[in-house]
Design an enzyme around this catalytic site. Structure first.
Site, mmCIF file in Angstrom:
data_model
loop_
_atom_site.group_PDB
_atom_site.id
_atom_site.type_symbol
_atom_site.label_atom_id
_atom_site.label_comp_id
_atom_site.label_asym_id
_atom_site.label_seq_id
_atom_site.Cartn_x
_atom_site.Cartn_y
_atom_site.Cartn_z
ATOM 1 N N ASP A 46 31.020 111.021 10.011
ATOM 2 C CA ASP A 46 31.163 110.368 11.311
ATOM 3 C C ASP A 46 31.420 108.886 11.123
ATOM 4 O OD1 ASP A 46 30.546 112.774 12.260
ATOM 5 O OD2 ASP A 46 28.784 112.170 13.402
ATOM 6 N N GLU A 86 32.866 107.321 8.653
ATOM 7 C CA GLU A 86 34.244 107.028 8.269
ATOM 8 C C GLU A 86 35.176 107.200 9.454
ATOM 9 O OE1 GLU A 86 35.390 107.928 3.902
ATOM 10 O OE2 GLU A 86 34.351 109.647 4.753
ATOM 11 N N TYR A 87 34.879 108.238 10.264
ATOM 12 C CA TYR A 87 35.681 108.459 11.461
ATOM 13 C C TYR A 87 35.585 107.237 12.378
ATOM 14 C CZ TYR A 87 37.370 110.463 15.801
ATOM 15 O OH TYR A 87 38.075 110.684 16.960
ATOM 16 N N ASP A 88 34.355 106.787 12.581
ATOM 17 C CA ASP A 88 34.155 105.633 13.453
ATOM 18 C C ASP A 88 34.881 104.402 12.929
ATOM 19 O OD1 ASP A 88 32.673 107.144 15.142
ATOM 20 O OD2 ASP A 88 30.734 106.506 14.385
ATOM 21 N N SER A 124 30.588 109.859 26.704
ATOM 22 C CA SER A 124 29.867 109.711 25.441
ATOM 23 C C SER A 124 29.371 108.273 25.354
ATOM 24 C CB SER A 124 30.771 110.070 24.273
ATOM 25 O OG SER A 124 31.831 109.166 24.227
ATOM 26 N N GLU A 164 15.106 107.458 22.255
ATOM 27 C CA GLU A 164 14.864 108.869 21.961
ATOM 28 C C GLU A 164 15.771 109.344 20.832
ATOM 29 O OE1 GLU A 164 15.758 109.932 26.124
ATOM 30 O OE2 GLU A 164 17.465 111.059 25.344
ATOM 31 N N LYS A 215 18.586 111.038 18.647
ATOM 32 C CA LYS A 215 19.948 111.498 18.887
ATOM 33 C C LYS A 215 20.108 112.789 18.097
ATOM 34 C CE LYS A 215 24.741 109.853 18.561
ATOM 35 N NZ LYS A 215 25.249 111.181 18.606
ATOM 36 N N ASP A 240 21.810 115.940 16.526
ATOM 37 C CA ASP A 240 23.154 116.174 16.014
ATOM 38 C C ASP A 240 23.567 117.613 16.297
ATOM 39 O OD1 ASP A 240 25.517 115.627 14.839
ATOM 40 O OD2 ASP A 240 24.786 115.744 12.785
ATOM 41 N N GLU A 242 21.739 118.974 24.168
ATOM 42 C CA GLU A 242 22.392 119.217 22.904
ATOM 43 C C GLU A 242 21.948 120.586 22.391
ATOM 44 O OE1 GLU A 242 24.113 116.457 22.537
ATOM 45 O OE2 GLU A 242 24.879 116.554 20.492
ATOM 46 N N TYR A 295 18.279 116.162 27.649
ATOM 47 C CA TYR A 295 17.915 114.739 27.711
ATOM 48 C C TYR A 295 18.499 114.004 28.905
ATOM 49 C CZ TYR A 295 22.366 114.879 25.236
ATOM 50 O OH TYR A 295 23.645 115.163 24.862
ATOM 51 N N LYS A 310 18.372 103.848 26.070
ATOM 52 C CA LYS A 310 18.852 103.980 27.451
ATOM 53 C C LYS A 310 17.993 103.146 28.385
ATOM 54 C CE LYS A 310 19.693 108.899 26.735
ATOM 55 N NZ LYS A 310 19.276 110.269 27.078
ATOM 56 N N LYS A 337 23.187 104.710 14.993
ATOM 57 C CA LYS A 337 23.214 105.777 13.983
ATOM 58 C C LYS A 337 22.581 105.297 12.690
ATOM 59 C CE LYS A 337 26.984 108.634 15.448
ATOM 60 N NZ LYS A 337 27.870 109.624 14.852
ATOM 61 N N CYS A 394 54.051 119.458 -8.088
ATOM 62 C CA CYS A 394 53.023 120.062 -7.239
ATOM 63 C C CYS A 394 52.053 120.833 -8.129
ATOM 64 C CB CYS A 394 53.659 120.997 -6.221
ATOM 65 S SG CYS A 394 52.447 122.022 -5.372
ATOM 66 N N CYS A 426 52.553 124.875 -7.306
ATOM 67 C CA CYS A 426 53.774 125.635 -7.581
ATOM 68 C C CYS A 426 54.683 124.954 -8.603
ATOM 69 C CB CYS A 426 54.544 125.888 -6.292
ATOM 70 S SG CYS A 426 55.292 124.387 -5.631
ATOM 71 N N CYS A 482 54.454 118.099 -1.371
ATOM 72 C CA CYS A 482 55.212 119.082 -2.149
ATOM 73 C C CYS A 482 56.430 119.473 -1.330
ATOM 74 C CB CYS A 482 54.342 120.309 -2.431
ATOM 75 S SG CYS A 482 55.283 121.706 -3.049
ATOM 76 N N CYS A 487 55.983 127.086 -1.542
ATOM 77 C CA CYS A 487 54.765 126.893 -2.328
ATOM 78 C C CYS A 487 53.643 127.750 -1.752
ATOM 79 C CB CYS A 487 54.376 125.411 -2.289
ATOM 80 S SG CYS A 487 52.785 125.055 -3.041
HETATM 81 S S1 IVH Z 1 22.720 110.517 26.393
HETATM 82 C C1 IVH Z 1 26.276 109.088 29.294
HETATM 83 N N1 IVH Z 1 20.849 111.265 24.708
HETATM 84 O O1 IVH Z 1 25.360 111.998 21.497
HETATM 85 C C2 IVH Z 1 25.807 109.435 27.940
HETATM 86 N N2 IVH Z 1 23.095 111.774 24.164
HETATM 87 O O2 IVH Z 1 27.812 109.750 21.805
HETATM 88 C C3 IVH Z 1 24.880 110.592 27.890
HETATM 89 N N3 IVH Z 1 23.359 113.036 22.082
HETATM 90 O O3 IVH Z 1 27.557 112.741 24.122
HETATM 91 C C4 IVH Z 1 24.397 110.919 26.531
HETATM 92 N N4 IVH Z 1 21.228 113.155 21.581
HETATM 93 O O4 IVH Z 1 26.341 114.661 22.877
HETATM 94 C C5 IVH Z 1 22.173 111.237 24.968
HETATM 95 N N5 IVH Z 1 19.095 111.897 23.343
HETATM 96 C C6 IVH Z 1 20.396 111.880 23.600
HETATM 97 C C7 IVH Z 1 21.334 112.470 22.736
HETATM 98 C C8 IVH Z 1 22.689 112.389 23.052
HETATM 99 C C9 IVH Z 1 22.466 113.489 21.210
HETATM 100 C C10 IVH Z 1 24.811 113.183 21.928
HETATM 101 C C11 IVH Z 1 25.525 113.565 23.183
HETATM 102 C C12 IVH Z 1 26.376 112.381 23.515
HETATM 103 C C13 IVH Z 1 26.537 111.732 22.183
HETATM 104 C C14 IVH Z 1 26.674 110.233 22.312
#
Ligand code: IVH
Length: 719
Positions: free
Chosen positions: A36, A38-40, A85, A116, A118, A120, A175, A227, A291, A315, A413, A416, A431, A436
């Site tokens: 994640d 690296e993606y970010d 998100s 709280e 997060k 996965d 989740e 949540y 939050k 994260k 390659c 092949c 390639c 191939c």
């Molecule tokens: S709140 C408006 N709380 O993480 C935003 N998200 O990028 C509402 N996630 O889309 C999300 N744990 O899929 C919230 N305690 C938590 C979470 C949580 C995991 C996920 C969720 C969200 C992404 C945030």
């Protein structure tokens, strides 16, 4: 950071292609290949570049949409309240900045926030009406998700009926996850059956939620943590922190551990406390969500285009360990792209043994100066496939030589022995041999995948086995398959056989029959022609009637000759006029394009790629064989005259904010089908700005420039 616009454009293109690839792996195949983090990093680089060069923002840029694509096989559910998100961060400083920012926006107020875990897993929304579970959906693109009611109902901890006095409408968000033990067990079983392993619990959970057969979902013991809420009637709350109690009363599973804080220090302490205990949770967590507690304060803080201002996700750093890089193996993908993979001395990271890591491409290896024999730092977030972060230079053996990609594969390659070429557009070697075997398998898989010809039941494993058993050596061979051998195809191992089955085989054959008349754009995409993605396939299909017409395309040849003849004014004018008349090009509006004069639907590199493909022996055979098999893709061509007469011809739209009933994709598709253009950035050239709620800076800019701003209802009138 690129110095000029041309360099930026190139890098932006690269980033978009990479991000889209990763999105597909993540959302559609549930099999990501990077962490994640690296993606970010890629995502942020793209965002930064687009901020610096706003003219280069396009509506199809990954930065312009909220989440993944919903899968076509499920029916769709429109979220009454969009599922957004959160902004992600990896630094405590940014968490502090987040709190300072909101303190500035709400001066002289106490602002308690909840911290709280997060989780996965996979975001889902579950709707209860008068206490009864009505439906459940994935996030999808944020506005429209997949209907996964049947699969959610298989999760034991999700009540079908709420206990106590339930609100009239109660949409809860949370989740879905596969716990750590369940994940281990599942992968052990898959290993025994010779099936590919899931990279992490999140993918396994996504895989089962998106499994069309609820029985499969039921077998994987998923859990759920709620949540938050979406649409609610009859339960007016004031504080988020009260939700945990309410959820418990109603029988909904929620967080056990959460913290309240009202200062930066307290927030950071809570984040550290959580880090101490989260390893003992039964499910995987990858961060903390912070939050604002008071819903009234949230309301005043509002949203940016993509996420709420009142929350942020922190994260935790991925675990890093050192190990030795023993070798670099090169794999070959569907379009022949060669991907280097690190072979490592096995090492324990985040609870599992790692012996491979992705190296992405040649440039990445050069940039990090990774050499065979080096001690490298590898990083693994949660259970995700690990990546090489950096080299420990002090431990480099004296004889370690800089990695020479081409020399390493002896200029050929590795599968092949065919010729390889470095693609000037991308950072990859490819390639050239379309036959191939490594490519064949991936091409069969791609051909049958969703978004391409969507042949039910033919996925990665089936493609592997079909090629392995000699039942297919190119995609079109699928059309010669007979039910019986297909039904008997063993997808497992000799010791643990698992046949494809009569029912699946019948469905696949029926899907293949349907595919014969699928739209031309899908066919063009499915054939995996180098450089032809979905957008190009659509563009080509709109201007050609049949696949033969694409193969012999005068338009594409004109594009190439046009670009080769720059300087020859007479010739470029003649061809330019012809292309404009056909609708395949437009006079350029941009100053930078002055000497070019026109903008074509597809550029010269892509045009050459398409022509090369159809002139190659594979391309010629493809056309011939399609004819023999009676395959006639449905035409999507619009006439040049019609193109010019379409109501939105020559008009540029910019979309911003959330529309009340339409998704952005729908609105864009409507605009394009009526001949209009959708652009990602507001400029003087914009004709209409279609604005929804939470429209941000684009709307402000539009007002500044005095552009025409319309809302959805006006837009619908125009339609
Ligand atoms: S709140 C408006 N709380 O993480 C935003 N998200 O990028 C509402 N996630 O889309 C999300 N744990 O899929 C919230 N305690 C938590 C979470 C949580 C995991 C996920 C969720 C969200 C992404 C945030």
């Amino acid at each position: 950071m690129p110095k000029d616009e041309a360099q930026a454009e190139k890098r932006i293109e690269e980033l978009r292609t990479q991000i889209k690839d990763h999105d597909r792996r993540y959302y559609e195949e549930a099999a990501p290949t990077i962490t994640d983090r690296e993606y970010d990093r890629l995502y942020r680089e793209l965002g930064d570049l687009e901020a610096k060069f706003p003219d280069l923002v396009t509506s199809d840029s990954p930065t312009q949409r909220v989440g993944g694509k919903p899968l076509q096989a499920f029916s769709q559910i429109r979220h009454q309240v969009p599922m957004l998100s959160l902004d992600n961060t990896y630094s405590e400083d940014e968490v502090a900045n987040f709190y300072k920012r909101i303190a500035k926006l709400l001066p002289d107020e106490k602002i308690p926030v909840v911290i709280e875990p997060k989780v996965d897993g996979v975001a889902v929304s579950v709707m209860y009406e008068n206490g009864k579970l009505k439906y459940a959906a994935t996030r999808g693109d944020g506005s429209v998700g997949d209907d996964i009611t049947q699969n959610i109902k298989t999760i034991k901890s999700v009540p079908h009926q709420l206990s106590g006095t339930a609100p009239k409408i109660f949409e809860v968000r949370g989740e879905a996850y596969l716990d750590k033990k369940g994940f281990e067990k599942l992968n052990k079983e898959r290993e025994a059956a010779g099936l590919p392993l899931f990279a992490n619990p999140r993918n396994a959970a996504a895989g089962s939620l998106k499994h069309l057969d609820p029985n499969v979902a039921a077998k994987r013991l998923l859990g759920m943590i709620f949540y938050g809420t979406g649409a609610v009637e009859g339960a007016e709350g004031d504080l988020h922190s009260k939700i945990f109690q309410l959820f418990k009363k109603l029988g909904l599973p929620t967080h056990q551990d959460w913290w309240l804080a009202d200062s930066v220090d307290k927030i950071l302490n809570a984040i550290r406390d959580l880090d101490e205990i989260r390893r003992d949770f039964p499910y995987e967590t990858d961060g903390a969500v912070i939050k604002v507690d008071a819903l009234e304060q949230r309301e005043r803080l509002g949203f940016t285009a993509k996420s709420p201002r009142w929350a942020i996700a922190y994260k935790y750093a991925a675990e890093r360990v050192k190990t030795k890089l023993l070798d670099i193996k090169v794999q070959v993908g569907r379009t022949g792209i060669l991907t280097p993979v690190a072979v490592l001395e096995p090492v324990l990271v985040s609870g599992s043994t790692v012996s491979r890591a992705t190296l992405h491409n040649e440039d990445e290896i050069k940039r990090k100066d990774i050499r065979i024999g080096d001690t490298v730092v590898i990083e693994k977030a949660g259970e995700v496939i690990p990546a090489v972060v950096e080299v420990v230079k002090s431990k480099r053996p004296r004889n370690a030589k800089p990695f020479d990609f081409l020399k390493h594969i002896h200029g050929k390659c590795p599968v092949c022995g065919g010729e390889v070429r470095r693609d000037p557009e991308f950072v990859a070697w490819r390639c050239e041999n379309l036959l191939c075997p490594a490519q064949t398998t991936r091409r069969v898989e791609f051909f049958a995948a969703r978004g391409a010809l969507d042949i039910e039941g033919i996925g990665g494993i089936v493609a592997d086995k079909l090629v392995e058993r000699g039942l297919a050596s190119e995609p079109l061979d699928l059309f010669e398959l007979k039910i019986d051998p297909l039904a008997k195809l063993n997808l497992g191992t000799e010791e643990a056989p698992r046949v494809f089955g009569e029912k699946n085989a019948t469905k696949a054959i029926q899907a293949l029959e349907r595919a014969k008349t699928a739209p031309l754009s899908r066919w063009l995409y499915a054939l995996a022609i180098p450089d032809v993605g979905k957008t190009t396939a659509n563009d080509l299909a709109r201007f050609h009637e049949t696949i033969e017409e694409v193969a012999n395309s005068k338009l594409l040849r004109d594009v190439i000759v046009y670009h080769e003849s720059k300087g020859d004014k007479q010739k470029t004018t003649e061809i330019g006029d012809r292309l404009i008349k056909s609708g395949f090009a437009e006079p350029s509006k941009s100053k930078a394009d002055k000497q070019r004069g026109i903008v074509t639907q597809v550029g010269p590199v892509v045009a050459q790629s398409v022509i090369d493909f159809f002139e190659s022996s594979v391309g010629r055979k493809t056309i011939q064989r399609m004819k023999q098999l009676g395959i006639k893709p449905a035409s999507e061509k619009i006439s040049a005259k019609k193109a010019a007469e379409l109501p939105f011809a020559g008009k540029t739209f910019v979309l911003t904010g959330t529309l009340p009933t339409m998704s952005r994709d729908e609105a864009s598709a409507k605009i394009q089908s009526l001949g209009g253009h959708v652009s990602g950035s507001v400029s003087k050239k914009t004709d209409y700005v279609l604005a929804g709620t939470e429209a941000g800076s684009k709307l402000e800019k539009a007002k500044e420039l005095g552009l025409k701003v319309i809302d959805e209802s006006e837009f619908k009138k125009m339609l």
